[in-house]
Each structure stands twice: as structure tokens, then as C-alpha cells.
Design a protein around this motif. Sequence first.
Motif, PDB file in Angstrom:
ATOM      1  N   PHE A   1      -0.342  24.665  -1.279  1.00 14.45           N
ATOM      2  CA  PHE A   1       0.267  25.677  -0.415  1.00 14.45           C
ATOM      3  C   PHE A   1       0.145  25.279   1.054  1.00 14.45           C
ATOM      4  CE2 PHE A   1      -0.611  29.743   1.977  1.00 14.45           C
ATOM      5  CZ  PHE A   1       0.714  30.154   2.038  1.00 14.45           C
ATOM      6  N   LEU A   2      -1.018  24.796   1.454  1.00  7.40           N
ATOM      7  CA  LEU A   2      -1.219  24.388   2.848  1.00  7.40           C
ATOM      8  C   LEU A   2      -0.341  23.196   3.208  1.00  7.40           C
ATOM      9  CD1 LEU A   2      -5.104  24.775   3.080  1.00  7.40           C
ATOM     10  CD2 LEU A   2      -3.356  26.372   3.884  1.00  7.40           C
ATOM     11  N   LYS A   3      -0.152  22.275   2.270  1.00 11.07           N
ATOM     12  CA  LYS A   3       0.748  21.139   2.518  1.00 11.07           C
ATOM     13  C   LYS A   3       2.186  21.624   2.677  1.00 11.07           C
ATOM     14  CE  LYS A   3      -1.976  17.562   0.174  1.00 11.07           C
ATOM     15  NZ  LYS A   3      -2.035  16.620  -0.979  1.00 11.07           N
ATOM     16  N   TYR A   4       2.543  22.643   1.900  1.00  9.04           N
ATOM     17  CA  TYR A   4       3.880  23.243   2.018  1.00  9.04           C
ATOM     18  C   TYR A   4       4.068  23.872   3.402  1.00  9.04           C
ATOM     19  CZ  TYR A   4       7.190  27.151   1.508  1.00  9.04           C
ATOM     20  OH  TYR A   4       8.198  28.069   1.701  1.00  9.04           O
ATOM     21  N   LEU A   5       3.043  24.581   3.891  1.00 13.44           N
ATOM     22  CA  LEU A   5       3.131  25.194   5.219  1.00 13.44           C
ATOM     23  C   LEU A   5       3.289  24.145   6.309  1.00 13.44           C
ATOM     24  CD1 LEU A   5       0.390  27.996   5.061  1.00 13.44           C
ATOM     25  CD2 LEU A   5       2.850  28.202   4.661  1.00 13.44           C
ATOM     26  N   ASP A   6       2.631  23.008   6.115  1.00 16.64           N
ATOM     27  CA  ASP A   6       2.689  21.936   7.117  1.00 16.64           C
ATOM     28  C   ASP A   6       4.001  21.167   7.030  1.00 16.64           C
ATOM     29  OD1 ASP A   6       1.868  20.087   9.082  1.00 16.64           O
ATOM     30  OD2 ASP A   6       1.132  18.723   7.540  1.00 16.64           O
ATOM     31  N   GLY A   7       4.337  20.690   5.831  1.00 19.84           N
ATOM     32  CA  GLY A   7       5.484  19.804   5.685  1.00 19.84           C
ATOM     33  C   GLY A   7       6.828  20.491   5.645  1.00 19.84           C
ATOM     34  N   ILE A   8       6.895  21.691   5.034  1.00 23.40           N
ATOM     35  CA  ILE A   8       8.175  22.385   4.873  1.00 23.40           C
ATOM     36  C   ILE A   8       8.362  23.472   5.927  1.00 23.40           C
ATOM     37  CG2 ILE A   8       9.614  23.733   3.302  1.00 23.40           C
ATOM     38  CD1 ILE A   8       9.208  20.845   2.442  1.00 23.40           C
ATOM     39  N   ARG A   9       7.343  24.301   6.120  1.00 22.13           N
ATOM     40  CA  ARG A   9       7.464  25.412   7.061  1.00 22.13           C
ATOM     41  C   ARG A   9       7.175  25.014   8.496  1.00 22.13           C
ATOM     42  NH1 ARG A   9       7.886  30.414   4.682  1.00 22.13           N
ATOM     43  NH2 ARG A   9       8.651  30.905   6.761  1.00 22.13           N
ATOM     44  N   GLY A  10       6.491  23.888   8.695  1.00 24.78           N
ATOM     45  CA  GLY A  10       6.244  23.408  10.057  1.00 24.78           C
ATOM     46  C   GLY A  10       5.241  24.232  10.830  1.00 24.78           C
ATOM     47  N   TYR A  11       4.266  24.837  10.146  1.00 27.53           N
ATOM     48  CA  TYR A  11       3.270  25.652  10.826  1.00 27.53           C
ATOM     49  C   TYR A  11       2.328  24.754  11.645  1.00 27.53           C
ATOM     50  CZ  TYR A  11       4.420  29.913   8.184  1.00 27.53           C
ATOM     51  OH  TYR A  11       5.057  31.007   7.662  1.00 27.53           O
ATOM     52  N   SER A  12       1.770  25.325  12.691  1.00 20.90           N
ATOM     53  CA  SER A  12       0.833  24.578  13.530  1.00 20.90           C
ATOM     54  C   SER A  12      -0.481  24.360  12.786  1.00 20.90           C
ATOM     55  CB  SER A  12       0.562  25.340  14.828  1.00 20.90           C
ATOM     56  OG  SER A  12      -0.200  26.510  14.571  1.00 20.90           O
ATOM     57  N   SER A  13      -1.237  23.368  13.243  1.00 28.24           N
ATOM     58  CA  SER A  13      -2.518  23.061  12.605  1.00 28.24           C
ATOM     59  C   SER A  13      -3.484  24.241  12.728  1.00 28.24           C
ATOM     60  CB  SER A  13      -3.137  21.808  13.225  1.00 28.24           C
ATOM     61  OG  SER A  13      -3.301  21.971  14.624  1.00 28.24           O
TER      62      SER A  13
ATOM     63  N   ARG B   1      -1.171  37.252   1.268  1.00 34.43           N
ATOM     64  CA  ARG B   1       0.105  37.633   0.656  1.00 34.43           C
ATOM     65  C   ARG B   1       1.035  36.427   0.551  1.00 34.43           C
ATOM     66  NH1 ARG B   1       0.031  41.734   4.549  1.00 34.43           N
ATOM     67  NH2 ARG B   1      -0.924  43.673   3.825  1.00 34.43           N
ATOM     68  N   SER B   2       1.048  35.598   1.591  1.00 36.98           N
ATOM     69  CA  SER B   2       1.891  34.398   1.565  1.00 36.98           C
ATOM     70  C   SER B   2       1.464  33.448   0.457  1.00 36.98           C
ATOM     71  CB  SER B   2       1.821  33.680   2.925  1.00 36.98           C
ATOM     72  OG  SER B   2       2.372  34.473   3.943  1.00 36.98           O
ATOM     73  N   PHE B   3       0.155  33.321   0.265  1.00 41.52           N
ATOM     74  CA  PHE B   3      -0.371  32.468  -0.807  1.00 41.52           C
ATOM     75  C   PHE B   3       0.042  33.011  -2.170  1.00 41.52           C
ATOM     76  CE2 PHE B   3      -4.188  31.283  -3.506  1.00 41.52           C
ATOM     77  CZ  PHE B   3      -3.746  29.981  -3.742  1.00 41.52           C
ATOM     78  N   VAL B   4      -0.055  34.323  -2.334  1.00 42.71           N
ATOM     79  CA  VAL B   4       0.336  34.949  -3.600  1.00 42.71           C
ATOM     80  C   VAL B   4       1.831  34.752  -3.849  1.00 42.71           C
ATOM     81  CG1 VAL B   4       0.627  37.173  -4.778  1.00 42.71           C
ATOM     82  CG2 VAL B   4      -1.540  36.621  -3.645  1.00 42.71           C
TER      83      VAL B   4
ATOM     84  N   SER C   1      15.075  23.054   2.357  1.00 44.20           N
ATOM     85  CA  SER C   1      15.589  21.744   2.766  1.00 44.20           C
ATOM     86  C   SER C   1      16.043  21.781   4.220  1.00 44.20           C
ATOM     87  CB  SER C   1      16.749  21.325   1.859  1.00 44.20           C
ATOM     88  OG  SER C   1      16.314  21.140   0.536  1.00 44.20           O
ATOM     89  N   LEU C   2      16.753  22.849   4.599  1.00 45.21           N
ATOM     90  CA  LEU C   2      17.191  22.982   5.988  1.00 45.21           C
ATOM     91  C   LEU C   2      15.993  23.130   6.928  1.00 45.21           C
ATOM     92  CD1 LEU C   2      20.358  25.282   6.004  1.00 45.21           C
ATOM     93  CD2 LEU C   2      20.166  22.982   6.941  1.00 45.21           C
ATOM     94  N   ARG C   3      15.032  23.949   6.500  1.00 47.17           N
ATOM     95  CA  ARG C   3      13.837  24.174   7.320  1.00 47.17           C
ATOM     96  C   ARG C   3      13.074  22.861   7.536  1.00 47.17           C
ATOM     97  NH1 ARG C   3      11.986  27.982   4.537  1.00 47.17           N
ATOM     98  NH2 ARG C   3      12.568  29.768   5.812  1.00 47.17           N
ATOM     99  N   TYR C   4      12.915  22.098   6.474  1.00 47.76           N
ATOM    100  CA  TYR C   4      12.204  20.814   6.564  1.00 47.76           C
ATOM    101  C   TYR C   4      12.939  19.858   7.502  1.00 47.76           C
ATOM    102  CZ  TYR C   4      10.343  16.261   5.251  1.00 47.76           C
ATOM    103  OH  TYR C   4       9.795  15.003   5.289  1.00 47.76           O
ATOM    104  N   MET C   5      14.264  19.803   7.383  1.00 50.15           N
ATOM    105  CA  MET C   5      15.062  18.919   8.220  1.00 50.15           C
ATOM    106  C   MET C   5      14.913  19.266   9.702  1.00 50.15           C
ATOM    107  SD  MET C   5      19.187  18.469   8.012  1.00 50.15           S
ATOM    108  CE  MET C   5      19.411  20.205   8.400  1.00 50.15           C
ATOM    109  N   ILE C   6      14.896  20.563  10.003  1.00 49.02           N
ATOM    110  CA  ILE C   6      14.783  21.012  11.396  1.00 49.02           C
ATOM    111  C   ILE C   6      13.389  20.730  11.957  1.00 49.02           C
ATOM    112  CG2 ILE C   6      14.774  23.089  12.859  1.00 49.02           C
ATOM    113  CD1 ILE C   6      17.012  24.133  10.878  1.00 49.02           C
ATOM    114  N   THR C   7      12.347  21.063  11.195  1.00 49.10           N
ATOM    115  CA  THR C   7      10.982  20.814  11.671  1.00 49.10           C
ATOM    116  C   THR C   7      10.740  19.316  11.833  1.00 49.10           C
ATOM    117  OG1 THR C   7      10.143  20.895   9.389  1.00 49.10           O
ATOM    118  CG2 THR C   7      10.042  22.923  10.667  1.00 49.10           C
TER     119      THR C   7
END
Length: 283
Positions: free
Chosen positions: A14-26, A79-82, A203-209
Motif C-alpha cells: 500500500f505504501l509503495k502504491y501511495l509513493d509510485g502511483i499516487r505521488g504522495y510525499s515522503s 480508511r485508505s488502507f482498508v 495510469s493517468l495519475r502515475y504518468m502525471i506524477t
Amino acid sequence: MPSENELHRAKEAFLKYLDGIRGYSSLTIRSYHDAIDEMLLYAEIHDEADILMINLMPLRLRIAPLKSKTIAAKLSAIRSFVKYLRSQKKTVELRGDESVKTPKTLPKPVSHDHIIHALQCADPMAQLAITMLYTMGLRISELTNLRVDDISHEWCRVRGKGDKERDVPMLGNITTMVQTYQRISPSKAYVFEAKGEKLSENSLRYMITKAFAKVGLKVTPHQLRHSYATELLNNGARIADVSELLGHASMATTQIYTKLGNALKMDHYLKSHPLCHSPEDSQ
């Protein structure tokens, strides 16, 4: 009950998804990591007829002395994790996650110069996606569902939340960009497609981040929507018009979403109120 190792592996994915796909800060990812660890440590977790039951009440009692904003952030992370677990075909029931009222916060807008810098380094698909988000204020879901037939010379028909439709102005050069992109990468129906299928939000989110990551920035699609609204308001657009362009059901949402700086508020006040003008100005 799933093993502790299974839940920790799910957390790491999940954390890798937030970093790689959602582009969340560290920093945000770290806060999610800590919140989920607290849940795994203090919440009651067990399997019941192939349903993963998570009762947060023991955790809620432990974090009760914290500020409401901190509690709300922890619950939001859980909630996001769930939600992520459910996307992985896991049936989860979450209890004790009632919301805590807290003042709304806003994502920081991205500066115009940073957006231009990212556009210069982006590939054609990313360039078009970023430009449309920034110049039309779209949600990522709206961009994903945008059809070629929705675009006319000066306007674009956008399908928002609850299938509500609105017309958004479209600059002539953006229409030209779409036409140029369609010649490079023809599509069947949607503006953004891959192998004949509509490109997904992720896919769009990943491309933009990824495009912003090339210039050392962590930027989400929603920040571009916020930048759009902020630029309009800071340059004199009426809040009622911005609210309609964003597709907000209530103008109150726009007032929270796009806060004007105090200096700009004062400038508008001095220009607008009749008692702020000298008698000579009215002659």
C-alpha cells in the motif's frame, strides 16, 4: 485471522502504491506508515466467516488525548488502507472509525513556473494531461472519462460527480493540442487510451506524477485542479463562476477550497466598496 506478516506485506504494498502511483510525499507516507502500525498494534483484528473484522475502538481510546486533527489524520490513513485491501479483493469490515470534526485543509497549489518546467520535460501524453488539468480544473476521474466527441472548438462537456454535466471553456491552443495528439495516437472514443481501451485513473495519475518527478517535484493531479482555481481567483474571477467551472454543488465548497490571500481580499475591498473611494473618484 490473517497472519501478522500478511498484513505487514499488505501495508508495504500500500505504501509503495501511495509513493509510485499516487505521488504522495515522503512525510505523508511516513504518517500513513505510523497510523497503520498503530492500528495493527492496538486494534482488534480477526477473521469472521472470511471477513476481516477491524475494530478501532481500542486504538481510539489510546489516541483520544491527541488533537482532533491528528486523530482525523490517523483515521483517514487507516480508511485508505482498508480501501486498498478491498481493491485487492479482501472483504473488510471496519468498526469504530467515526469521523472527527476538524477544520478542512487544502492541498498546496503548484506554481505556474513549476508547471511550465514539468511540461517542457514531459512526453506528449503527459503534456496534454497536465495542460488539460491545469487549464480546465478537471478531476482526474473527469479527465479519464473525457471523450473526443465531448470537445468542441471553445468548450468541453465534462461529466462530473453524480453524472452531472457542465461545460468548461477550452482554449483554442488546447483544442489544437488534442487534435495533434489524436494524429500521433488515434483513439476510438476517449481522449486518453492505450491499446484501444480507456486509460485508467491510476495510469493517468502515475504518468502525471512521473512527469513532475523528472523535475524533482511531488505533484498530484488534484493539486493542478487547485492551482487552476487559485489562479482564476487571484486574477479577479468571480467565486460563483469558479464554483460552476469546478462543478461544485455548493459555493461554500469553493470558498473553502480556494482561499484568497489577505492582501488580495483587501485590494478587492478597496476597489469595490463605495466608501473606499474619494469624492473626486465618483465625479
